[in-house]
Design a protein around this motif. Structure first.
Motif, mmCIF file in Angstrom:
data_model
loop_
_atom_site.group_PDB
_atom_site.id
_atom_site.type_symbol
_atom_site.label_atom_id
_atom_site.label_comp_id
_atom_site.label_asym_id
_atom_site.label_seq_id
_atom_site.Cartn_x
_atom_site.Cartn_y
_atom_site.Cartn_z
ATOM 1 N N HIS A 114 24.940 -0.071 -50.227
ATOM 2 C CA HIS A 114 25.157 -1.252 -49.399
ATOM 3 C C HIS A 114 24.019 -2.251 -49.604
ATOM 4 C CE1 HIS A 114 26.838 -3.448 -46.047
ATOM 5 N NE2 HIS A 114 25.634 -3.516 -45.499
ATOM 6 N N GLN A 115 22.812 -1.745 -49.820
ATOM 7 C CA GLN A 115 21.643 -2.597 -50.012
ATOM 8 C C GLN A 115 21.795 -3.485 -51.239
ATOM 9 O OE1 GLN A 115 18.971 -3.241 -48.160
ATOM 10 N NE2 GLN A 115 18.281 -4.685 -49.711
ATOM 11 N N SER A 116 22.322 -2.949 -52.339
ATOM 12 C CA SER A 116 22.450 -3.750 -53.555
ATOM 13 C C SER A 116 23.486 -4.857 -53.386
ATOM 14 C CB SER A 116 22.778 -2.859 -54.755
ATOM 15 O OG SER A 116 23.939 -2.102 -54.505
ATOM 16 N N VAL A 117 24.549 -4.596 -52.638
ATOM 17 C CA VAL A 117 25.565 -5.619 -52.393
ATOM 18 C C VAL A 117 25.000 -6.709 -51.484
ATOM 19 C CG1 VAL A 117 27.863 -6.062 -51.445
ATOM 20 C CG2 VAL A 117 27.439 -3.972 -52.733
ATOM 21 N N VAL A 118 24.283 -6.313 -50.436
ATOM 22 C CA VAL A 118 23.686 -7.282 -49.524
ATOM 23 C C VAL A 118 22.641 -8.114 -50.249
ATOM 24 C CG1 VAL A 118 22.245 -7.501 -47.455
ATOM 25 C CG2 VAL A 118 24.191 -5.957 -47.463
ATOM 26 N N LEU A 119 21.912 -7.506 -51.162
ATOM 27 C CA LEU A 119 20.903 -8.224 -51.944
ATOM 28 C C LEU A 119 21.547 -9.337 -52.766
ATOM 29 C CD1 LEU A 119 17.845 -8.129 -52.835
ATOM 30 C CD2 LEU A 119 18.694 -6.896 -54.807
ATOM 31 N N VAL A 120 22.676 -9.037 -53.400
ATOM 32 C CA VAL A 120 23.387 -10.046 -54.195
ATOM 33 C C VAL A 120 23.898 -11.166 -53.289
ATOM 34 C CG1 VAL A 120 25.450 -10.451 -55.585
ATOM 35 C CG2 VAL A 120 24.021 -8.484 -56.050
ATOM 36 N N MET A 121 24.461 -10.806 -52.148
ATOM 37 C CA MET A 121 24.977 -11.826 -51.233
ATOM 38 C C MET A 121 23.844 -12.697 -50.692
ATOM 39 S SD MET A 121 27.885 -9.564 -49.347
ATOM 40 C CE MET A 121 28.653 -10.881 -48.451
ATOM 41 N N ASP A 122 22.678 -12.103 -50.466
ATOM 42 C CA ASP A 122 21.518 -12.867 -50.010
ATOM 43 C C ASP A 122 21.039 -13.833 -51.091
ATOM 44 O OD1 ASP A 122 19.482 -13.585 -48.181
ATOM 45 O OD2 ASP A 122 18.083 -12.262 -49.251
ATOM 46 N N MET A 123 21.029 -13.370 -52.340
ATOM 47 C CA MET A 123 20.652 -14.249 -53.466
ATOM 48 C C MET A 123 21.589 -15.445 -53.537
ATOM 49 S SD MET A 123 19.845 -12.041 -56.826
ATOM 50 C CE MET A 123 18.974 -10.506 -56.707
ATOM 51 N N LEU A 124 22.885 -15.175 -53.434
ATOM 52 C CA LEU A 124 23.871 -16.248 -53.530
ATOM 53 C C LEU A 124 23.707 -17.250 -52.387
ATOM 54 C CD1 LEU A 124 26.957 -14.125 -54.573
ATOM 55 C CD2 LEU A 124 25.732 -15.765 -55.993
ATOM 56 N N ALA A 125 23.446 -16.751 -51.189
ATOM 57 C CA ALA A 125 23.264 -17.651 -50.040
ATOM 58 C C ALA A 125 22.017 -18.507 -50.213
ATOM 59 C CB ALA A 125 23.175 -16.838 -48.758
ATOM 60 N N SER A 126 20.947 -17.916 -50.732
ATOM 61 C CA SER A 126 19.711 -18.687 -50.910
ATOM 62 C C SER A 126 19.848 -19.732 -52.014
ATOM 63 C CB SER A 126 18.537 -17.754 -51.207
ATOM 64 O OG SER A 126 18.699 -17.154 -52.472
ATOM 65 N N LEU A 127 20.788 -19.520 -52.950
ATOM 66 C CA LEU A 127 20.993 -20.483 -54.032
ATOM 67 C C LEU A 127 22.079 -21.506 -53.704
ATOM 68 C CD1 LEU A 127 20.691 -18.040 -57.048
ATOM 69 C CD2 LEU A 127 19.063 -19.803 -56.387
ATOM 70 N N GLY A 128 22.631 -21.441 -52.490
ATOM 71 C CA GLY A 128 23.583 -22.460 -52.044
ATOM 72 C C GLY A 128 25.022 -22.214 -52.414
ATOM 73 N N VAL A 129 25.417 -20.974 -52.626
ATOM 74 C CA VAL A 129 26.819 -20.677 -52.915
ATOM 75 C C VAL A 129 27.590 -20.717 -51.608
ATOM 76 C CG1 VAL A 129 28.413 -18.945 -53.809
ATOM 77 C CG2 VAL A 129 26.222 -19.305 -54.924
ATOM 78 N N ALA A 130 28.628 -21.548 -51.550
ATOM 79 C CA ALA A 130 29.356 -21.786 -50.304
ATOM 80 C C ALA A 130 30.299 -20.636 -49.947
ATOM 81 C CB ALA A 130 30.142 -23.094 -50.407
ATOM 82 N N ARG A 131 30.986 -20.074 -50.937
ATOM 83 C CA ARG A 131 31.991 -19.047 -50.661
ATOM 84 C C ARG A 131 31.722 -17.816 -51.502
ATOM 85 N NH1 ARG A 131 37.776 -21.646 -50.578
ATOM 86 N NH2 ARG A 131 38.076 -20.356 -48.777
ATOM 87 N N VAL A 132 31.625 -16.674 -50.835
ATOM 88 C CA VAL A 132 31.424 -15.394 -51.512
ATOM 89 C C VAL A 132 32.568 -14.473 -51.142
ATOM 90 C CG1 VAL A 132 29.909 -13.410 -51.791
ATOM 91 C CG2 VAL A 132 28.905 -15.658 -51.470
ATOM 92 N N SER A 133 33.255 -13.924 -52.158
ATOM 93 C CA SER A 133 34.340 -12.986 -51.933
ATOM 94 C C SER A 133 33.933 -11.624 -52.467
ATOM 95 C CB SER A 133 35.597 -13.445 -52.677
ATOM 96 O OG SER A 133 35.956 -14.738 -52.268
ATOM 97 N N ILE A 134 34.517 -10.586 -51.894
ATOM 98 C CA ILE A 134 34.262 -9.227 -52.382
ATOM 99 C C ILE A 134 35.568 -8.707 -52.953
ATOM 100 C CG2 ILE A 134 33.632 -6.885 -51.734
ATOM 101 C CD1 ILE A 134 31.833 -8.075 -49.598
#
Length: 142
Positions: A114-134
């Motif tokens: 779960h940590q690795s998935v949250v890490l990727v989502m955190d990276m995307l949020a910090s870089l300004g990605v508006a929509r993240v799908s799983i």
């Protein structure tokens, strides 16, 4: 007056050059019209869901794969570490126009932490990605 007819015993021959030309054109057409895919080197077994849904992600969305061993892959790039992924993501996102909506699809292995998935989502949020799908494997219940 008698006209002599000469009969020739030569067998008719088939000219192969036009046949070869046509075959070469067909081969060239097939080579040019074939699309080549580069599968990712990181194999991911997506978790299943109860409801079957079709993949409606746009083709311009970033595809990030999270492997069960904690490695990452961006699009068709090979296996990346956490820092390499952050650098590659920032490079890719800097090339996109500012007004364009940024989208990403996270394809995480069912056994990924779960940590690795949250890490990727955190990276995307910090870089300004508006929509993240799983991504999931639709219709394949666990």
């Amino acid at each position: 007056m008698r006209i002599k007819r000469t009969t020739s015993i030569e067998a008719p021959d088939i000219n192969l050059i036009p046949l070869i030309d046509v075959l070469l054109v067909i081969v060239i057409f097939l080579v040019v019209s074939t699309t080549f895919m580069q599968p990712s080197q990181l194999e991911v077994d997506l978790p299943g869901t109860q409801s079957a849904s079709e993949d409606t992600t746009p083709p311009e969305a970033l595809r990030i794969r999270v492997g069960r061993d904690g490695n990452y892959a961006l699009g068709s790039q090979s296996v990346l570490t956490e820092t390499q992924l952050r650098t590659e993501l920032s490079k890719v996102l800097l090339t996109k126009p500012a007004g364009e909506e940024r989208r990403a699809v996270v394809e995480a292995d069912a056994a990924a932490t779960h940590q690795s998935v949250v890490l990727v989502m955190d990276m995307l949020a910090s870089l300004g990605v508006a929509r993240v799908s799983i991504a999931t494997a639709g219709g394949k219940a666990p």
